[in-house]
Motif scaffolding. Structure first.
Motif, PDB file in Angstrom:
ATOM      1  N   LYS A 117      -8.183  51.738 -50.556  1.00 28.01           N
ATOM      2  CA  LYS A 117      -8.346  50.770 -51.622  1.00 28.01           C
ATOM      3  C   LYS A 117      -9.206  49.509 -51.787  1.00 28.01           C
ATOM      4  O   LYS A 117      -9.856  48.984 -51.359  1.00 28.01           O
ATOM      5  CB  LYS A 117      -6.768  50.102 -51.446  1.00 28.01           C
ATOM      6  CG  LYS A 117      -5.425  50.229 -50.908  1.00 28.01           C
ATOM      7  CD  LYS A 117      -4.573  49.329 -50.396  1.00 28.01           C
ATOM      8  CE  LYS A 117      -3.246  50.489 -51.222  1.00 28.01           C
ATOM      9  NZ  LYS A 117      -1.390  49.470 -50.443  1.00 28.01           N
ATOM     10  N   ASN A 118      -9.645  49.301 -52.868  1.00 28.33           N
ATOM     11  CA  ASN A 118     -10.674  48.128 -52.975  1.00 28.33           C
ATOM     12  C   ASN A 118      -9.785  46.983 -53.527  1.00 28.33           C
ATOM     13  O   ASN A 118      -8.407  46.695 -54.505  1.00 28.33           O
ATOM     14  CB  ASN A 118     -11.327  48.677 -54.679  1.00 28.33           C
ATOM     15  CG  ASN A 118     -12.371  47.521 -55.325  1.00 28.33           C
ATOM     16  OD1 ASN A 118     -12.556  46.609 -54.123  1.00 28.33           O
ATOM     17  ND2 ASN A 118     -12.126  47.459 -56.040  1.00 28.33           N
ATOM     18  N   VAL A 119     -10.204  45.649 -51.999  1.00 25.09           N
ATOM     19  CA  VAL A 119      -9.908  44.952 -52.610  1.00 25.09           C
ATOM     20  C   VAL A 119     -10.754  43.552 -52.728  1.00 25.09           C
ATOM     21  O   VAL A 119     -10.053  42.386 -53.049  1.00 25.09           O
ATOM     22  CB  VAL A 119      -9.304  44.361 -51.115  1.00 25.09           C
ATOM     23  CG1 VAL A 119      -8.285  44.933 -50.274  1.00 25.09           C
ATOM     24  CG2 VAL A 119     -10.578  44.156 -49.767  1.00 25.09           C
ATOM     25  N   GLY A 120     -11.452  44.189 -53.988  1.00 25.07           N
ATOM     26  CA  GLY A 120     -12.051  43.104 -53.910  1.00 25.07           C
ATOM     27  C   GLY A 120     -13.372  43.072 -53.891  1.00 25.07           C
ATOM     28  O   GLY A 120     -14.293  44.995 -54.753  1.00 25.07           O
ATOM     29  N   PHE A 121     -14.606  42.434 -54.493  1.00 26.89           N
ATOM     30  CA  PHE A 121     -16.358  42.452 -54.570  1.00 26.89           C
ATOM     31  C   PHE A 121     -17.151  41.336 -54.168  1.00 26.89           C
ATOM     32  O   PHE A 121     -16.353  39.465 -54.320  1.00 26.89           O
ATOM     33  CB  PHE A 121     -16.357  42.562 -56.111  1.00 26.89           C
ATOM     34  CG  PHE A 121     -16.581  41.781 -57.220  1.00 26.89           C
ATOM     35  CD1 PHE A 121     -17.447  40.823 -57.317  1.00 26.89           C
ATOM     36  CD2 PHE A 121     -14.919  41.889 -58.249  1.00 26.89           C
ATOM     37  CE1 PHE A 121     -17.196  39.796 -58.758  1.00 26.89           C
ATOM     38  CE2 PHE A 121     -14.456  40.441 -58.989  1.00 26.89           C
ATOM     39  CZ  PHE A 121     -16.099  39.676 -58.904  1.00 26.89           C
ATOM     40  N   ILE A 122     -18.232  41.222 -53.903  1.00 27.95           N
ATOM     41  CA  ILE A 122     -19.107  40.118 -53.315  1.00 27.95           C
ATOM     42  C   ILE A 122     -19.516  39.381 -54.775  1.00 27.95           C
ATOM     43  O   ILE A 122     -19.911  40.240 -55.260  1.00 27.95           O
ATOM     44  CB  ILE A 122     -20.618  40.564 -52.895  1.00 27.95           C
ATOM     45  CG1 ILE A 122     -19.837  42.054 -51.497  1.00 27.95           C
ATOM     46  CG2 ILE A 122     -20.882  39.661 -52.340  1.00 27.95           C
ATOM     47  CD1 ILE A 122     -20.971  42.106 -50.873  1.00 27.95           C
ATOM     48  N   SER A 123     -19.116  38.480 -55.088  1.00 29.41           N
ATOM     49  CA  SER A 123     -19.512  37.257 -56.259  1.00 29.41           C
ATOM     50  C   SER A 123     -20.550  36.315 -55.549  1.00 29.41           C
ATOM     51  O   SER A 123     -21.236  35.789 -56.758  1.00 29.41           O
ATOM     52  CB  SER A 123     -18.277  36.740 -56.416  1.00 29.41           C
ATOM     53  OG  SER A 123     -17.867  35.896 -55.093  1.00 29.41           O
ATOM     54  N   GLU A 124     -21.064  36.416 -54.452  1.00 26.49           N
ATOM     55  CA  GLU A 124     -21.935  35.338 -54.367  1.00 26.49           C
ATOM     56  C   GLU A 124     -23.243  35.405 -52.631  1.00 26.49           C
ATOM     57  O   GLU A 124     -21.720  36.244 -51.875  1.00 26.49           O
ATOM     58  CB  GLU A 124     -21.781  34.119 -54.462  1.00 26.49           C
ATOM     59  CG  GLU A 124     -22.493  33.405 -53.883  1.00 26.49           C
ATOM     60  CD  GLU A 124     -22.656  32.043 -54.046  1.00 26.49           C
ATOM     61  OE1 GLU A 124     -22.647  31.112 -53.238  1.00 26.49           O
ATOM     62  OE2 GLU A 124     -21.750  31.490 -55.193  1.00 26.49           O
ATOM     63  N   ILE A 125     -23.892  36.388 -53.011  1.00 20.80           N
ATOM     64  CA  ILE A 125     -24.488  36.200 -51.202  1.00 20.80           C
ATOM     65  C   ILE A 125     -25.943  35.003 -51.129  1.00 20.80           C
ATOM     66  O   ILE A 125     -26.402  34.861 -52.926  1.00 20.80           O
ATOM     67  CB  ILE A 125     -25.255  37.163 -51.705  1.00 20.80           C
ATOM     68  CG1 ILE A 125     -24.424  37.998 -51.460  1.00 20.80           C
ATOM     69  CG2 ILE A 125     -26.182  37.670 -50.832  1.00 20.80           C
ATOM     70  CD1 ILE A 125     -24.701  39.902 -51.369  1.00 20.80           C
ATOM     71  N   LYS A 150     -17.852  46.352 -54.369  1.00 22.46           N
ATOM     72  CA  LYS A 150     -17.430  46.428 -54.645  1.00 22.46           C
ATOM     73  C   LYS A 150     -16.862  46.950 -52.683  1.00 22.46           C
ATOM     74  O   LYS A 150     -17.430  47.476 -51.732  1.00 22.46           O
ATOM     75  CB  LYS A 150     -15.984  47.933 -54.951  1.00 22.46           C
ATOM     76  CG  LYS A 150     -16.573  47.498 -56.049  1.00 22.46           C
ATOM     77  CD  LYS A 150     -15.769  48.258 -57.255  1.00 22.46           C
ATOM     78  CE  LYS A 150     -15.723  48.646 -58.797  1.00 22.46           C
ATOM     79  NZ  LYS A 150     -15.395  50.011 -59.578  1.00 22.46           N
ATOM     80  N   VAL A 151     -16.172  46.456 -52.014  1.00 24.28           N
ATOM     81  CA  VAL A 151     -15.351  45.904 -50.273  1.00 24.28           C
ATOM     82  C   VAL A 151     -14.351  46.581 -50.460  1.00 24.28           C
ATOM     83  O   VAL A 151     -12.711  46.277 -51.513  1.00 24.28           O
ATOM     84  CB  VAL A 151     -15.498  44.719 -50.156  1.00 24.28           C
ATOM     85  CG1 VAL A 151     -17.029  44.440 -50.236  1.00 24.28           C
ATOM     86  CG2 VAL A 151     -14.626  43.703 -50.788  1.00 24.28           C
ATOM     87  N   ASN A 152     -14.197  46.934 -49.370  1.00 24.42           N
ATOM     88  CA  ASN A 152     -12.066  47.579 -49.318  1.00 24.42           C
ATOM     89  C   ASN A 152     -11.742  47.332 -48.211  1.00 24.42           C
ATOM     90  O   ASN A 152     -12.765  46.455 -46.809  1.00 24.42           O
ATOM     91  CB  ASN A 152     -12.872  49.028 -49.336  1.00 24.42           C
ATOM     92  CG  ASN A 152     -12.896  49.953 -49.537  1.00 24.42           C
ATOM     93  OD1 ASN A 152     -12.365  49.684 -51.258  1.00 24.42           O
ATOM     94  ND2 ASN A 152     -13.792  50.862 -50.268  1.00 24.42           N
ATOM     95  N   SER A 153     -10.763  47.104 -47.581  1.00 22.48           N
ATOM     96  CA  SER A 153     -10.736  46.349 -46.314  1.00 22.48           C
ATOM     97  C   SER A 153     -10.783  46.878 -45.443  1.00 22.48           C
ATOM     98  O   SER A 153     -11.153  46.181 -44.321  1.00 22.48           O
ATOM     99  CB  SER A 153      -8.786  46.403 -46.376  1.00 22.48           C
ATOM    100  OG  SER A 153      -8.567  47.811 -46.163  1.00 22.48           O
TER     101      SER A 153
END
Length: 118
Positions: free
Chosen positions: A31-39, A61-64
């Motif tokens: 499950k892809n639960v989101g993405f990195i929007s800022e670093i 993209k990040v998974n749980s």
């Protein structure tokens, strides 16, 4: 005859892809639960199943079960699939499921988040 060969070839490819997804359920079920929007500064990501960290980038993209590691002075924001924003502000290692749980509910029970859309 040529049309039959083409259909046969497509059926073989489709069946092969099906077998791959059944044989490797992690590919089709992760499950892809989101993405990195800022670093800001140095942020690294350790993908589930890997033994090492690698540099994280905006848009990843990040998974749980992935982990994010922030060095001193670093920060990151993750846009979760439920539209929450997880803001990481301190040094350390963080499991993505801590900030973007894959089963997290938003709002009050029974309340539609976007009532005009339903």
């Amino acid at each position: 005859m040529r049309k039959l060969q083409t259909l046969s070839w497509l059926a073989g490819i489709s069946f092969s892809l099906f077998l791959i997804s059944v044989g490797r359920p992690g590919i089709s079920q992760q499950k892809n639960v989101g993405f990195i929007s800022e670093i800001k500064e140095k942020v690294e990501i350790k993908r589930d199943g890997l033994k090492y960290y690698q540099k994280a980038y905006v848009g990843d993209k990040v998974n749980s079960l992935d982990k994010l590691r922030l060095e001193k002075g670093a920060s990151a924001k993750v846009m979760c699939n439920n539209l929450d924003i997880w803001h990481l502000k301190s040094q350390g290692e963080f499991l993505v499921d801590q900030g973007c749980p894959s089963t997290k509910q938003t709002g009050r029970p029974g309340e539609d988040k976007h009532p005009a859309l339903f």
